[in-house]
Design an enzyme around this catalytic site. Structure first.
Site, PDB file in Angstrom:
ATOM      1  N   TRP A 287      -3.391  44.432  55.252  1.00 33.88           N
ATOM      2  CA  TRP A 287      -2.033  44.615  55.755  1.00 33.88           C
ATOM      3  C   TRP A 287      -1.924  44.575  57.276  1.00 33.88           C
ATOM      4  CZ3 TRP A 287       1.064  43.505  52.108  1.00 33.88           C
ATOM      5  CH2 TRP A 287       0.708  43.792  50.774  1.00 33.88           C
TER       6      TRP A 287
ATOM      7  N   ASP B 156      -4.104  39.885  45.320  1.00 33.30           N
ATOM      8  CA  ASP B 156      -4.401  41.298  45.075  1.00 33.30           C
ATOM      9  C   ASP B 156      -3.672  42.125  46.131  1.00 33.30           C
ATOM     10  OD1 ASP B 156      -5.516  43.857  45.018  1.00 33.30           O
ATOM     11  OD2 ASP B 156      -7.539  43.147  44.603  1.00 33.30           O
ATOM     12  N   VAL B 157      -2.686  42.910  45.697  1.00 31.64           N
ATOM     13  CA  VAL B 157      -1.908  43.738  46.625  1.00 31.64           C
ATOM     14  C   VAL B 157      -2.003  45.198  46.208  1.00 31.64           C
ATOM     15  CG1 VAL B 157      -0.332  41.974  47.479  1.00 31.64           C
ATOM     16  CG2 VAL B 157       0.197  43.085  45.332  1.00 31.64           C
ATOM     17  N   GLU B 158      -2.597  45.982  47.080  1.00 37.43           N
ATOM     18  CA  GLU B 158      -2.727  47.424  46.909  1.00 37.43           C
ATOM     19  C   GLU B 158      -2.926  48.030  48.296  1.00 37.43           C
ATOM     20  OE1 GLU B 158      -6.626  48.303  44.945  1.00 37.43           O
ATOM     21  OE2 GLU B 158      -6.739  46.110  44.771  1.00 37.43           O
ATOM     22  N   TRP B 159      -2.692  49.320  48.425  1.00 37.87           N
ATOM     23  CA  TRP B 159      -2.917  49.962  49.717  1.00 37.87           C
ATOM     24  C   TRP B 159      -4.414  50.085  49.983  1.00 37.87           C
ATOM     25  CZ3 TRP B 159       1.217  49.164  52.042  1.00 37.87           C
ATOM     26  CH2 TRP B 159       2.483  49.504  51.551  1.00 37.87           C
TER      27      TRP B 159
END
Length: 297
Positions: free
Chosen positions: A127, A154-157
């Site tokens: 990010w 792949d989207v995650e914190w």
């Protein structure tokens, strides 16, 4: 009963025949159900297991199409053994951010292809790097192979990142995702799959990207419990899986559909698989024997 006229012989015979038919139908139901349960637990992914199985995701193990996701952390993969054990697909880590390439990507990419396992490449979003740079990095390192599955974003914190552990505003995250999805599709010619977890989906993705296939993580409950109203195509249901050809833990995944739907998905002719509350094999058996009974359950 005393004082009542006995039923005519024909009526008594009809009742006996009806009872016999019902009994035979129940026996057939039990036999068919037993056979289906046996098949679902054994034939689809006979070589797979789980180091710490969770009862909340038991239905995933009954689905017909199983696969894994692989990165450098699985070490040397015996792709032929994985194929023989029942793996139908593999998502392989390719890139992260704008300058990291998984050191095993190319080996895994060609190994899966050589074994006849359908594979797709995934990019882990960072990010703190512009989306355009990340898309360019993915494009540089991932071949646009015609026989590959759609690419995965792949989207995650990134809570464990030493350099970019913060969350960013939802609008900014969505803008970055849109850029990445657009560029990945332009590169591969295939609509990307979105991978996410429960927290990121709630914070950012609820109600968004309904036209994309979703690959969702839920290791203690069924997807409809954790992802309200979300269409999904793949379910990552354990991180402690066991698979032939892989030493130690491996993430296991199930495709949400039948063999026919899988073929459609692979060919690009199928629609996104729709999330639904579980019916279970027993209800499906009942529907096969008595189609009108579904509305009563």
């Amino acid at each position: 009963m005393p004082g009542l006229n006995p039923a005519p012989r024909g009526d008594r015979m009809d009742r006996k025949l009806a009872g016999l038919k019902a009994g035979l139908g129940f026996c057939a139901l039990v036999m068919l159900g037993t056979a289906l349960a046996s098949c679902s637990m054994g034939a689809h992914a006979s070589g797979f297991g789980d180091g710490r199985p969770h009862g909340g995701v038991a239905r995933a193990r009954q689905m017909p199409i199983h696969g894994v996701d692989i990165s450098r952390w699985q070490g040397k993969v015996d792709w032929a053994a994985l194929k023989n054990g029942g793996a139908r697909f593999a998502f392989i880590k390719a890139t992260e951010g704008g300058d990291h390439l998984d050191p095993k990507f190319r080996e895994n990419w060609e190994g899966a292809r050589g074994a006849g396992i359908l594979r797709g490449a995934y990019h882990f979003t960072y990010w703190c790097r512009p989306a355009e740079q990340q898309a360019a990095w993915f494009r540089k390192n991932v071949p646009a192979d015609a026989d590959a599955l759609p690419p995965v974003l792949d989207v995650e914190w990134n809570g464990e990142s030493a350099t970019c552990g913060k969350k960013i505003p939802r609008d900014r995250a969505l803008a970055m995702i849109r850029v990445m999805l657009r560029e990945m599709e332009a590169h591969t010619g295939k609509k990307p799959i979105i991978y996410t977890d429960i927290t990121f989906h709630k914070d950012v993705l609820e109600g968004e990207f309904q036209d994309h296939p979703f690959w969702i993580r839920s290791t203690a409950a069924e997807p409809h419990v954790r992802y309200k109203g979300r269409k999904w195509a793949f379910w990552q249901f354990t991180t402690t899986g066991r698979a032939p050809g892989v030493v130690g833990d491996v993430d296991r995944n199930a495709f949400h559909g039948t063999e026919a739907q899988w073929r459609e998905f692979v060919s690009g002719s199928g629609d996104t698989v729709v999330a639904e509350k579980p019916s279970g094999w027993f209800r499906d058996v009942i529907e096969a024997v008595w189609p009108s009974s579904r509305n009563d359950m």
